[in-house]
Design an enzyme around this catalytic site. Structure first.
Site, PDB file in Angstrom:
ATOM      1  CE1 TYR A 173      -3.842   2.570   1.205  1.00 47.46           C
ATOM      2  CE2 TYR A 173      -1.795   3.596   2.198  1.00 47.46           C
ATOM      3  CZ  TYR A 173      -2.986   3.659   1.763  1.00 47.46           C
ATOM      4  OH  TYR A 173      -3.923   4.678   1.890  1.00 47.46           O
ATOM      5  CD  GLU A 188      -5.797   4.525  -0.729  1.00 50.59           C
ATOM      6  OE1 GLU A 188      -5.979   4.776   0.279  1.00 50.59           O
ATOM      7  OE2 GLU A 188      -7.014   3.884  -1.304  1.00 50.59           O
TER       8      GLU A 188
END
Ligand code: GDP
Ligand code: MN
Length: 389
Positions: free
Chosen positions: A101, A189
């Protein structure tokens, strides 16, 4: 403005971020054709402005044309947290070794940018942060200093990314930071950021929120406005104090008061038409308000006729009528306007409209009659070919 995945990936690609090749598809046939061009296996992905698509059945791997047909058919029309899937992204599948991530966002309380990286990607980061806060490595970045490669390397190491992924991930972080800053994003993101089985690091998902207030310096954003909602129109309406919601029909609607505007939408569909929008001018049914409302509706290429439905309570109909006549002199309206004015000083209003004798305005006495006329005109304009523009 939130981008859907493929738009986010196109945005990423401009900054040199590694993303997989793919194509947009709005139908099963388009999905099949895209998959044939890309080569199997592909991933069929729902394009909606919400996460958790994988869990909801909106992301499927397909190894053959038959599987694309099946998955595309199932995913189109799927309701994912209230978002109906109308568009797919068909992407060349990646062999994943690890899912990580990475993100940048603004930490408002710290007044700094915040980078977050985790070796536990592919799942909701909020959950990871809750269950194992130590699994999310953070770095505050002062915009005056920017992000250095050393800072990025340290961050991915602290996050515990596998050794072979670190350099690639650090380079991606620099590009992602650039994209976030120069692109005027509030959030970028990547979840998952993956390490492939052949040792590359790549963005498999993209979540991008752009700062609407920066739109004036990003003409390239206009291309992102393609999922049915015109942010430009909505922004203009908002700046003029109008309550405007785009719908997908062909009759533009202007009314005063939310209740009347809603009834107008209903009456239009009752007589077989469909509203292109909901627009409530509220208490601003004067020249300025009418001109603004017409200007906003005029920007909608799907509008084929305009129905103005005003009830004069506090606002007097003659004022509204004068406003409309003046507004017509200011705004070059493409579609015909059907006008229904009732209430205070309605008779004077009708005289003003009749005296103006504009071929653009058709004066109707009742709401139902006006709706019928507007729908007829929209049908005729539609048959005459395409939009008014
Ligand atoms: P989200 O559920 O809305 O976040 O959608 P993602 O794009 O993140 O996809 C969900 C999951 O699907 C990812 O975490 C991956 O595990 C899987 N996935 C997505 N793309 C690929 C791919 O190219 N190959 C493989 N094997 N899995 C993928
Ligand atoms: Mn994801």
């Amino acid at each position: 403005m939130d981008l859907v995945e493929y738009q986010g990936k196109q945005y990423f690609a401009r900054y040199g971020l590694p993303v997989s090749p793919g194509e947009v598809a709005d139908t099963v046939a388009e999905a099949e054709a895209a998959a044939e061009r890309l080569g199997y296996p592909v991933v069929v992905k729902a394009q909606v402005q919400t996460g958790g698509r994988g869990k909801a059945g909106g992301v499927k791997l397909a190894n053959s044309k038959a599987e694309v047909t099946e998955h595309a058919g199932n995913i189109l029309g799927l309701d994912i947290k209230g978002h109906i899937v109308r568009r797919l992204w068909i992407e060349k599948a990646t062999d994943i070794a690890k899912e990580y991530y990475a993100s940048f966002t603004l930490d408002r309380s710290a007044k700094l940018h915040l980078a977050m990286v985790s070796a536990r990607g592919g799942v909701e980061i909020e959950k990871v942060a809750e269950e194992a806060p130590e699994a999310v490595a953070r770095l505050h970045v002062n915009p005056l200093d920017g992000l250095s490669i050393e800072g990025a390397r340290d961050l991915v190491e602290r996050a515990g990314l596998d050794a072979e992924a670190r350099e690639g991930a650090a380079e991606i972080l620099l590009k992602l930071y650039q994209c976030y800053i120069e692109g005027d994003a509030d959030l970028v993101e990547i979840n998952p950021l993956v390490l492939t089985t052949d040792g590359q690091v790549r963005a498999l998902d993209a979540k991008v929120t752009l700062d609407d207030d920066a739109a004036f310096r990003h003409p390239e954003w206009a291309g992102f406005d393609n999922l049915g909602v015109s942010t430009e129109r909505e922004r203009l309406a908002k700046s003029k104090g109008l309550s405007y919601i785009a719908l997908d029909g062909t009759v533009g609607i202007i009314a005063n008061g939310a209740g009347l505007a809603m009834s107008t939408v209903d009456v239009v569909s009752q007589v077989g038409g469909s509203a292109a929008n909901f627009l409530d001018v509220g208490g601003n049914a004067d020249e300025e308000g009418m001109a603004s409302a017409l200007e906003v509706i005029n920007l909608d290429p799907s509008v084929r006729s305009i129905l103005v439905n005003i009830f004069g309570g506090i606002v007097r109909c003659d004022e509204v009528a004068r406003g409309i006549v003046k507004a017509l002199g200011r705004v070059d309206i493409g579609a015909q306007i059907v006008l229904r004015l009732d209430g205070t000083n309605a008779a004077e209003a009708h005289k003003i409209i009749d005296d103006a004798a504009s071929e653009k305005i058709i004066n109707e006495r009742t709401m139902l009659g006006a709706a019928r006329r507007a729908v007829e005109l929209a049908d005729v304009a539609g048959k005459e070919g395409g939009s008014k523009l």
